[in-house]
Design a protein around this motif. Structure first.
Motif, PDB file in Angstrom:
ATOM      1  N   ILE A 170      43.735  51.461  55.630  1.00 14.94           N
ATOM      2  CA  ILE A 170      44.758  50.835  56.482  1.00 14.94           C
ATOM      3  C   ILE A 170      44.943  49.350  56.179  1.00 14.94           C
ATOM      4  CG2 ILE A 170      44.634  52.503  58.397  1.00 14.94           C
ATOM      5  CD1 ILE A 170      42.790  50.553  59.867  1.00 14.94           C
ATOM      6  N   LEU A 171      44.078  48.798  55.327  1.00 13.29           N
ATOM      7  CA  LEU A 171      44.140  47.364  55.023  1.00 13.29           C
ATOM      8  C   LEU A 171      45.241  47.093  53.996  1.00 13.29           C
ATOM      9  CD1 LEU A 171      42.535  44.653  55.517  1.00 13.29           C
ATOM     10  CD2 LEU A 171      41.246  45.211  53.443  1.00 13.29           C
ATOM     11  N   LYS A 180      29.029  42.240  58.788  1.00 12.19           N
ATOM     12  CA  LYS A 180      27.653  42.621  59.168  1.00 12.19           C
ATOM     13  C   LYS A 180      27.674  43.974  59.900  1.00 12.19           C
ATOM     14  CE  LYS A 180      26.631  37.759  59.507  1.00 12.19           C
ATOM     15  NZ  LYS A 180      25.567  36.794  59.629  1.00 12.19           N
ATOM     16  N   MET A 181      26.911  44.125  61.007  1.00 12.12           N
ATOM     17  CA  MET A 181      26.883  45.431  61.688  1.00 12.12           C
ATOM     18  C   MET A 181      27.896  45.432  62.837  1.00 12.12           C
ATOM     19  SD  MET A 181      23.471  47.632  62.516  1.00 12.12           S
ATOM     20  CE  MET A 181      23.154  47.045  64.165  1.00 12.12           C
ATOM     21  N   ASN A 182      29.128  44.977  62.524  1.00 12.57           N
ATOM     22  CA  ASN A 182      30.247  44.925  63.477  1.00 12.57           C
ATOM     23  C   ASN A 182      31.485  45.489  62.771  1.00 12.57           C
ATOM     24  OD1 ASN A 182      28.871  43.117  65.503  1.00 12.57           O
ATOM     25  ND2 ASN A 182      28.841  41.785  63.720  1.00 12.57           N
ATOM     26  N   PRO A 183      32.491  45.940  63.473  1.00 14.75           N
ATOM     27  CA  PRO A 183      32.541  46.144  64.918  1.00 14.75           C
ATOM     28  C   PRO A 183      31.834  47.449  65.278  1.00 14.75           C
ATOM     29  CG  PRO A 183      34.598  46.797  63.922  1.00 14.75           C
ATOM     30  CD  PRO A 183      33.718  46.325  62.803  1.00 14.75           C
ATOM     31  N   THR A 184      31.855  47.804  66.562  1.00 22.42           N
ATOM     32  CA  THR A 184      31.144  49.018  66.955  1.00 22.42           C
ATOM     33  C   THR A 184      32.088  50.127  67.405  1.00 22.42           C
ATOM     34  OG1 THR A 184      30.812  47.986  69.093  1.00 22.42           O
ATOM     35  CG2 THR A 184      28.961  47.916  67.569  1.00 22.42           C
ATOM     36  N   SER A 185      33.383  49.905  67.217  1.00 23.06           N
ATOM     37  CA  SER A 185      34.298  51.001  67.557  1.00 23.06           C
ATOM     38  C   SER A 185      35.497  50.988  66.608  1.00 23.06           C
ATOM     39  CB  SER A 185      34.793  50.876  68.994  1.00 23.06           C
ATOM     40  OG  SER A 185      35.760  49.843  69.072  1.00 23.06           O
ATOM     41  N   ARG A 186      36.107  52.147  66.505  1.00 20.81           N
ATOM     42  CA  ARG A 186      37.287  52.286  65.652  1.00 20.81           C
ATOM     43  C   ARG A 186      38.415  51.371  66.137  1.00 20.81           C
ATOM     44  NH1 ARG A 186      39.675  58.185  65.084  1.00 20.81           N
ATOM     45  NH2 ARG A 186      37.487  58.562  65.450  1.00 20.81           N
ATOM     46  N   VAL A 244      38.294  39.326  50.248  1.00 18.86           N
ATOM     47  CA  VAL A 244      37.462  40.535  50.176  1.00 18.86           C
ATOM     48  C   VAL A 244      36.783  40.745  51.532  1.00 18.86           C
ATOM     49  CG1 VAL A 244      35.491  41.619  49.033  1.00 18.86           C
ATOM     50  CG2 VAL A 244      37.052  40.199  47.704  1.00 18.86           C
ATOM     51  N   ILE A 245      36.960  41.937  52.082  1.00 19.17           N
ATOM     52  CA  ILE A 245      36.416  42.257  53.399  1.00 19.17           C
ATOM     53  C   ILE A 245      35.238  43.229  53.236  1.00 19.17           C
ATOM     54  CG2 ILE A 245      36.949  43.258  55.680  1.00 19.17           C
ATOM     55  CD1 ILE A 245      38.641  40.784  55.031  1.00 19.17           C
ATOM     56  N   ALA A 246      34.101  42.874  53.859  1.00 18.90           N
ATOM     57  CA  ALA A 246      32.906  43.729  53.748  1.00 18.90           C
ATOM     58  C   ALA A 246      32.535  44.305  55.115  1.00 18.90           C
ATOM     59  CB  ALA A 246      31.748  42.917  53.191  1.00 18.90           C
ATOM     60  N   PRO A 247      33.059  45.495  55.446  1.00 13.97           N
ATOM     61  CA  PRO A 247      32.689  46.137  56.710  1.00 13.97           C
ATOM     62  C   PRO A 247      31.386  46.923  56.525  1.00 13.97           C
ATOM     63  CG  PRO A 247      34.552  47.251  55.659  1.00 13.97           C
ATOM     64  CD  PRO A 247      34.011  46.283  54.669  1.00 13.97           C
ATOM     65  N   GLN A 281      38.180  48.438  67.718  1.00 13.06           N
ATOM     66  CA  GLN A 281      37.942  47.036  67.332  1.00 13.06           C
ATOM     67  C   GLN A 281      38.272  46.840  65.854  1.00 13.06           C
ATOM     68  OE1 GLN A 281      33.820  46.605  68.351  1.00 13.06           O
ATOM     69  NE2 GLN A 281      34.243  45.813  70.381  1.00 13.06           N
ATOM     70  N   LYS A 282      37.890  47.819  65.042  1.00 11.33           N
ATOM     71  CA  LYS A 282      38.152  47.730  63.610  1.00 11.33           C
ATOM     72  C   LYS A 282      39.660  47.671  63.369  1.00 11.33           C
ATOM     73  CE  LYS A 282      38.367  51.376  61.416  1.00 11.33           C
ATOM     74  NZ  LYS A 282      38.508  52.658  61.056  1.00 11.33           N
ATOM     75  N   GLU A 283      40.402  48.508  64.080  1.00 12.73           N
ATOM     76  CA  GLU A 283      41.858  48.525  63.894  1.00 12.73           C
ATOM     77  C   GLU A 283      42.503  47.211  64.353  1.00 12.73           C
ATOM     78  OE1 GLU A 283      42.979  52.257  65.651  1.00 12.73           O
ATOM     79  OE2 GLU A 283      42.164  53.367  63.938  1.00 12.73           O
ATOM     80  N   ASN A 284      41.940  46.600  65.410  1.00 18.93           N
ATOM     81  CA  ASN A 284      42.466  45.313  65.886  1.00 18.93           C
ATOM     82  C   ASN A 284      42.300  44.230  64.827  1.00 18.93           C
ATOM     83  OD1 ASN A 284      43.247  46.279  68.339  1.00 18.93           O
ATOM     84  ND2 ASN A 284      41.403  45.631  69.429  1.00 18.93           N
ATOM     85  N   ILE A 285      41.140  44.205  64.214  1.00 24.54           N
ATOM     86  CA  ILE A 285      40.882  43.182  63.188  1.00 24.54           C
ATOM     87  C   ILE A 285      41.838  43.390  62.015  1.00 24.54           C
ATOM     88  CG2 ILE A 285      39.195  42.308  61.514  1.00 24.54           C
ATOM     89  CD1 ILE A 285      37.031  43.313  63.573  1.00 24.54           C
ATOM     90  N   VAL A 286      41.981  44.631  61.608  1.00 23.72           N
ATOM     91  CA  VAL A 286      42.857  44.922  60.466  1.00 23.72           C
ATOM     92  C   VAL A 286      44.298  44.523  60.788  1.00 23.72           C
ATOM     93  CG1 VAL A 286      43.821  46.785  59.050  1.00 23.72           C
ATOM     94  CG2 VAL A 286      41.373  46.691  59.486  1.00 23.72           C
TER      95      VAL A 286
END
Ligand code: PEP
Length: 250
Positions: free
Chosen positions: A54-55, A12-18, A40-43, A20-25
């Protein structure tokens, strides 16, 4: 041939920072996952390409929406052709948040599905009833109407590019998951509809996944239902438990 298990993560409209995105990945890249599951990941659109870079390469990416036109004066929209050019293989269409918050009708969702398939994308097509509709006993009727709009603009062969996500609106982001019986019944109705409206082969081969408050705690029982071919996951896709959901059939 058995249908391949499918798990999508809708950020959805997450995450809000680079960061946080890198942590999830990192959580996803380090995970030991069932190689038989398609993930399948939908950012958010802004993050699709940096995240894809990076995924891990056995996971795919999706957009959360796309428009019906290829190019032109449509401020704020992304075209299916642009997604294909960027090597994004999937798009989510008809999510209930798009239908309710942004006024997307079943006819527009159908047109978007047609445009996406024509451009070469695969589609995660979301359908589902509201609580009022369920309580009025209109669940099957609502789902069939949403699907009928798509059947009208698609050919039999197109269905190999479509994954249907049954997402009861009352279960999305509410913590109220459908029971295994409710999910199985709806998925079986969807297959029955496809058999009548398209063909037996499409009914047998199309993946029908469930979405709505799926967690590590409830995914295994749902994954054990014969017509549940996977999940579309919102909130839990941003957490480490998403890995358990990916592995729910293992
Ligand atoms: C979704 O947004 O598609 C969804 C299923 O959300 P959640 O898992 O948070 O209910």
């Amino acid at each position: 041939m058995p249908r391949q298990f499918f798990v999508g993560g809708n950020f959805k409209m997450n995450p809000t920072s680079r960061e946080q995105k890198e942590n999830i990945v990192k959580i996803l890249n380090d995970a030991d996952v069932d190689p038989n599951t398609e993930v399948v990941i939908a950012p958010p659109s802004l993050y699709i390409l940096p995240l894809a870079n990076i995924l891990r390469k056995d996971f795919k990416v999706a957009a959360q929406n796309a428009y019906i036109k290829t190019s032109g004066a449509f401020t704020g929209e992304i075209s299916p052709a642009q997604l294909v050019d960027a090597e994004v293989p999937y798009v989510i269409l008809g999510h209930s948040e798009r239908r309710t918050l942004f006024g997307e009708t079943s006819e527009l969702v159908a047109q978007k599905t047609r445009a996406a398939i024509d451009a070469g994308l695969s589609v995660i097509l979301c359908i589902g009833e509201t609580l009022v509709e369920r309580e009025a006993g209109q669940c099957t009727q609502v789902i069939e109407k949403q699907l009928q709009a798509v059947v009208q603009v698609t050919k039999e062969a197109d269905w190999s590019k479509i994954v249907i996500a049954y997402e009861p609106v009352w279960a999305i982001g509410t913590g109220k998951v459908a029971t295994t019986a409710q999910a199985q019944e709806a998925h079986s109705d969807i297959r029955k509809f496809l058999r009548q409206a398209v063909s037996s082969a499409v009914a047998e081969n199309t993946r029908v996944i469930y979405g709505g408050s799926v967690t590590a705690g409830n995914c295994s029982d749902l994954a054990g239902q014969p017509d549940v071919d996977g999940f579309l996951v919102g909130g839990a896709s941003l957490k480490p438990e998403f890995v358990n959901i990916i592995n729910s059939r293992r």
